[in-house]
Scaffold this active site. Structure first.
Site, PDB file in Angstrom:
ATOM      1  CG  ASP A 289      -2.048  -0.278   1.177  1.00  0.00           C
ATOM      2  OD1 ASP A 289      -2.799  -0.187  -0.110  1.00  0.00           O
ATOM      3  OD2 ASP A 289      -2.898  -0.493   2.017  1.00  0.00           O
TER       4      ASP A 289
HETATM    5  C1  GLC Z   1      -2.106  -3.521   5.322  1.00  0.00           C
HETATM    6  C2  GLC Z   1      -3.207  -3.545   4.465  1.00  0.00           C
HETATM    7  C3  GLC Z   1      -3.227  -4.291   3.160  1.00  0.00           C
HETATM    8  C4  GLC Z   1      -1.455  -4.075   2.472  1.00  0.00           C
HETATM    9  C5  GLC Z   1      -0.781  -4.092   3.429  1.00  0.00           C
HETATM   10  C6  GLC Z   1       0.665  -4.301   3.117  1.00  0.00           C
HETATM   11  O1  GLC Z   1      -2.006  -4.732   5.980  1.00  0.00           O
HETATM   12  O2  GLC Z   1      -4.494  -3.926   5.277  1.00  0.00           O
HETATM   13  O3  GLC Z   1      -4.140  -4.188   2.312  1.00  0.00           O
HETATM   14  O4  GLC Z   1      -1.734  -4.961   1.535  1.00  0.00           O
HETATM   15  O5  GLC Z   1      -0.945  -3.395   4.616  1.00  0.00           O
HETATM   16  O6  GLC Z   1       0.705  -2.592   2.688  1.00  0.00           O
END
Ligand code: GLC
Length: 790
Positions: free
Chosen positions: A470
Site C-alpha cells: 500500500d
Molecule cells: C495492510 C493493508 C493491506 C496491505 C498491507 C501492505 O495490511 O491492510 O491491504 O496490503 O498493509 O501494505
C-alpha cells in the site's frame, strides 16, 4: 517476561496480570453484534458497522488505550473503600488485588479478589442475538458479613462514531435517554431515525437508583477512577437531554460469609423499541444464561472441527487448531474495520484484504465465502478494475485506483472452487458496478484483462496508486510506474483461469490464458531479474526499485515469494531468489519486508518512506507476506527453512518474551519491528490482518501439505526432516478424512505411497466422494488415509 499462558484443554488464553504491555483483547460476537473486549473490560460495541452503528463510545488516542469499557464498581459501604471488578478503571494496588482474565472462543471471564470479595464476570454475545451479557458472581470469601453496593457503567456513542468525536455543536445537543421498568434506553436520534435504540439493564435485580447523564455519574471534575456516584454512594436519577448519555445503575446488597450473589446485565441493540423488556427478562435466569453460553461453545466447536493436526510441535497444533482459525473467522466478520489499531471509522471491507481473508476460512464456512465473493465481485468495474473497499452496511464501494485489487479475485475464487468443487459458481452471474452482468469467470477474466491492457514502458502492469504494498505510491503525473508483483499475480491468475477453462471445457480460453501467463513470465524474467533476485517495481522515471543498483530498498520480499508462487521463476531463479531472501532479509524474529530501509523521504516513492526505518512497509517484519516465503520454500522443497520461518512469526512463540513483543501471544499481528528499529522484535497491529489467513494456508496446505485441488484433496507435505510424521483430521467436500503421514526416511518432501481405506492410490490426490457438489452438501463419509513420505 510473560503475562499468561495457554489453557489448551479449555481453549482459553489465561492472562495472569492485568497490566499487559498493551490491551490484550478478544472479539465477542460472531454475527452482527460485535464487542471488542480488553483484558480489563475495556472496549466498545457496535452493530454490523463500527462507523454507523456504534453503541459504546471510544475516545481516540486515549490514555490508557482501552477506555471506556463495561465497568462494574464495587463499594464496601462500611469502610467506604471501592474498586473495579476488572481492575480498570480504579486500578487497585496489585499486591492486594488478585486478577485473572480468560479469553475463550467468543467469551471472556475476568475474576478478581479484593478485601474478601471475589468476583467472576463472564462477558459474551449469545448466538442469534444482538446483545451482550455480563454475568457477574460476587462472593464474600471472608468470615464477616458484608454490606456492599454495585454500580454498572457504560457510555453511549451517538451512533455515528466519526461525527461523535468531531461535531460537538451538534452532538452535544442530541443525546437522549429514557428509563422505564428498570431498563435504560439510549434513544439519541430515535426521533429522526427510528431504527437505532440501545438498552442496558440488570436482568435479575431492581436498581436502587440510576444515572444516564455522564456528569451526574462522574461529577463534572470526577473521572473513571473516582466517579461521584461511587464516592457518594448515591445516584441522581439523571435523564440525558443533550450532553453525554450513559447507562449506570446502582444496587445495594448484603452477603453472609461464603454467600454468592449473581447479577446479570444485558446491553443490546434493537431496531424495535418494544423489544427490550422481553430480551432483558429472557436472561433473568442464570440457567438461561448458561444455556446460551453452552450454545456459544457448541457453535465454536462445530466451526473449528473441520481441520486439526497433531504433530511433533504442540505449539503449532495449539495455534493451527484453535487460535489461528478463530482469528481467521474474526477477519471474516470484521475485515480490517475495528480493533485498537483500526479505528472502525475509516476502512470498510477491503477488496484486496477480504479476498485474501477468504483463504483462511473457506474450509469452515464455504457458503458465506461464496456470498462474500459475490459481494466483492459486485464492487468490480466493467473494465475489470475494482473499488478498494465497501461499506459492510450498504455493500456500496468507495475508493479506487489501485493496480492490484481486482486480481485478488483470481486468488479467492480458485481457492473456493478447489475447496468445494462448486464449479457451477463460475457460471453465476454477478453485476459489475455499472450494472452490466457477467459470470464470476468473466469477472476474473476482466481482472486479468485490465492488468494486461494497462502496461508501462517495460511492458509490465501499471501500479497506479499502489499494489499489495500500500505504501509504494509510485504514480504521480505520468502514470508510468510499473509493478513486478502485479505482473507475477497476472501469471498466477492466468494459470488458474486456464485450469478453470479446462473444467468448463472452454478450449480456446485454455490456450489464451496460458499464453498470457507465458508472455508475462518471459517479460518479467527479461526486465525484472536483477541477477540474484527479482526487482520490485519501476518508478515514473523508469528506474527500478528493489535492485542492487538502488542504494536503499535493494531487495524486497514480495517479488521473490511471488516469483516462486506464480511459477514465474524457473528452478535456478527460484533457488537463487529465495537464497537471497535468507541472506538479506531473514532475522531471528522473521523476514523483513525489504532492506535497507529508506532513511529519508523520497517523494517519488511515496508513503513507504514516511515510516522510520524498520517499521511498517519500510523494513518491518510484515507477518502477512512471511507465509508467502514459507509457501515458496515448500514449493522448492526446503521444509526445514519453511518451518523455521513459520516458527519465527507464530504468536505463541512470543509468549515468553511478551514484554518485548507486546501484542497478544494468541493471535498474529500485522508486523514486528525490523532489525533497523530500536524496538526490534516488538509486535504491532494485532488481530485484523492478512497474517491470519496466509499463515494458516502456509501451515495447513504447504508445510502439512493438506491442500485442496480442483481434482480432490492433495497430500503434499514439506516438513522438517527430523519429523517422524503427523496426523490430520480434515473435512473436505462433506467427507471426513483421518490422515496419517509417516516419514521413515527423514525427508522433507515427497510422497511414496498413499492408501485410502487400505486401497492404494496411484497419485497423491484423494478423489472426492461428491465431485461436483455445491457448498454445504455432505456425504457424511469417513475415510482413513495413510501416507508414507520418501
Ligand atoms: C495492510 C493493508 C493491506 C496491505 C498491507 C501492505 O495490511 O491492510 O491491504 O496490503 O498493509 O501494505
Amino acid at each position: 517476561m510473560k503475562f499468561g499462558y495457554f489453557d489448551k484443554e479449555n481453549k482459553e488464553y489465561v492472562i495472569t496480570r492485568p497490566d499487559t504491555p498493551l490491551p490484550w483483547i478478544n472479539y465477542l460476537g460472531a454475527e452482527d453484534y460485535c464487542a471488542l473486549f480488553s483484558n480489563t473490560a475495556g472496549g466498545y460495541s457496535f452493530y454490523k458497522d463500527p462507523k454507523e452503528r456504534r453503541l459504546l463510545r471510544y475516545r481516540y488516542n486515549n490514555v490508557p488505550m482501552d477506555r471506556g469499557g463495561r465497568y462494574l464498581y464495587l463499594k464496601d459501604n462500611k469502610s467506604g473503600d471501592y474498586w473495579s471488578a476488572s481492575w480498570q478503571p480504579v486500578l487497585k494496588n496489585l499486591d492486594e488485588y488478585k486478577y485473572e482474565c480468560r479469553h475463550g472462543l467468543g467469551y471472556s471471564t475476568i475474576t478478581s479478589e479484593y478485601s474478601g470479595i471475589k468476583t467472576k464476570t463472564t462477558y459474551f454475545v449469545p448466538i442469534g442475538e444482538n446483545l451482550e451479557i455480563w454475568k457477574m458472581e460476587v462472593k464474600a470469601t471472608g468470615d464477616k458479613p458484608r454490606d456492599l453496593s454495585l454500580f454498572s457503567f457504560v457510555e453511549f456513542c451517538l451512533w455515528d462514531a466519526l461525527n461523535d468525536m468531531t461535531d460537538y455543536q451538534y452532538n452535544l445537543n442530541i443525546g437522549e435517554t429514557e428509563v422505564k421498568d428498570n431498563i435504560i434506553y439510549h434513544i439519541s436520534r430515535y426521533r429522526v431515525q427510528q431504527n437505532v435504540v440501545a438498552y442496558f439493564s440488570c436482568a435479575n435485580a431492581a436498581a436502587k437508583g440510576f444515572d444516564t447523564q455522564r456528569s451526574d455519574f462522574m461529577g463534572t471534575y470526577g473521572d473513571w477512577s473516582a466517579p461521584r456516584a461511587v464516592l457518594e454512594g448515591k445516584m441522581n436519577g439523571s435523564i440525558a437531554g443533550g450532553w453525554s448519555p450513559v447507562g449506570s445503575q446502582m444496587f445495594n446488597f448484603k452477603l453472609k460469609p461464603g454467600e454468592t450473589k449473581t447479577f446479570i446485565f444485558v446491553l443490546g441493540f434493537t431496531e424495535d423499541i418494544k423489544e427490550p423488556p422481553a430480551k432483558v427478562s429472557k436472561y433473568e435466569d442464570p440457567k438461561v444464561v448458561d444455556q446460551a453460553l453452552k450454545k456459544l461453545a457448541d457453535y465454536w466447536e462445530e466451526h473449528l472441527n473441520k481441520f486439526s493436526v497433531q504433530s511433533e510441535d504442540p505449539e503449532l497444533d495449539l495455534i493451527v487448531n484453535t487460535w489461528n482459525q478463530y482469528q481467521c473467522l474474526t477477519t471474516f466478520n470484521w475485515s480490517r474495520s475495528a480493533s485498537y489499531y483500526e479505528s472502525g471509522i475509516g476502512r470498510g471491507m477491503g477488496f484486496r484484504d477480504s479476498n485474501q481473508d477468504t483463504l483462511g476460512f473457506v474450509h469452515l464456512i464455504p457458503k458465506k465465502v461464496k456470498q462474500r465473493i459475490v459481494d466483492l465481485a459486485s464492487n468490480q468495474f466493467e473494465d475489470g478494475s475494482a473499488y478498494h473497499q465497501y461499506s459492510p452496511l450498504t455493500k456500496k464501494g468507495n475508493g479506487s485506483g489501485y493496480g492490484d485489487d481486482h486480481l485478488w479475485l483470481t486468488v479467492s475464487v480458485p481457492s473456493y472452487v478447489k475447496e468445494t468443487g462448486d464449479i457451477r459458481f463460475l457460471e453465476t452471474e454477478v453485476p459489475f458496478v455499472g450494472g452490466e452482468k457477467g459470470t464470476i469467470y468473466e469477472h476474473m477474466a476482466r481482472a486479468i484483462n485490465f492488468s494486461i491492457t494497462h502496461l508501462g514502458p517495460h511492458g509490465l502492469p501499471k501500479i497506479y496508486f499502489a499494489d499489495w504494498n500500500d505504501c509504494l505510491n509510485l504514480t504521480y503525473d505520468k502514470e508510468k510506474a510499473e509493478s513486478v508483483m502485479i505482473a507475477q499475480m497476472v501469471v498466477y491468475g492466468a494459470r488458474e483461469l486456464a485450469k478453470m477453462a479446462e473444467l468448463l471445457t472452454k478450449k480456446e480460453d485454455i490456450k489464451k490464458f496460458n499464453d498470457i501467463a507465458d508472455e508475462m513470465t518471459k517479460k518479467i524474467n527479461k526486465v525484472a531479474w536483477d541477477g540474484s533476485w527479482y526487482m520490485r517495481a519501476f518508478d515514473e522515471d523508469e528506474e527500478p526499485l528493489g535492485s542492487h543498483k538502488n542504494k536503499e530498498g535493494q531487495i524486497y520480499l514480495e517479488t521473490q515469494a511471488w516469483g516462486v508462487m506464480s511459477g514465474t521463476a524457473e528452478k535456478d531463479k527460484a533457488l537463487k531468489c529465495m537464497d537471497s531472501v535468507r541472506k538479506h532479509l531473514w532475522t531471528e524474529y522473521g523476514i523483513i519486508l525489504m532492506t535497507p530501509p529508506y532513511s529519508k523521504f523520497i517523494p517519488k516513492y511515496g508513503s513507504i518512506c514516511v515510516y522510520p526505518p524498520g517499521l511498517k512497509e519500510n523494513g518491518a517484519i510484515f507477518c502477512h507476506p512471511n507465509p508467502w516465503a514459507m509457501i515458496a520454500e515448500c514449493i522448492i522443497g526446503r521444509g526445514d527453512i519453511a518451518y523455521e520461518y513459520y516458527k519465527a512469526v507464530q504468536p505463541a512463540a512470543h509468549n515468553e518474551i511478551a514484554d518485548l513483543y507486546k501484542t497478544e501471544p494468541y493471535v498474529y499481528c500485522q508486523m514486528i519491528a525490523g532489525k533497523a528499529h530500536k524496538n526490534f522484535g516488538e509486535g504491532k497491529n494485532s488481530w485484523l490482518t492478512g497474517s491470519a489467513c496466509w499463515n494458516f494456508v502456509a501451515a495447513s496446505q504447504w508445510i502439512l501439505g493438506i491442500r485442496p485441488d480442483y481434482k480432490g484433496l492433495m497430500i503434499d507435505p514439506c516438513i522438517p526432516k527430523n519429523w517422524k510424521g503427523f496426523q490430520v483430521k480434515r473435512v473436505f467436500r462433506g467427507s471426513t478424512y483421518y490422515i496419517t503421514v509417516r516419514n521413515p526416511e527423514g525427508v522433507s518432501k515427497g510422497v511414496k505411497t498413499v492408501t485410502l481405506d487400505n486401497r492404494s492410490l496411484a497419485s497423491n490426490i484423494i478423489p472426492p466422494d461428491l465431485p461436483g457438489r455445491q457448498a454445504g452438501q455432505t456425504s457424511g463419509k469417513e475415510h482413513h488415509v495413510e501416507v508414507v513420505m520418501g
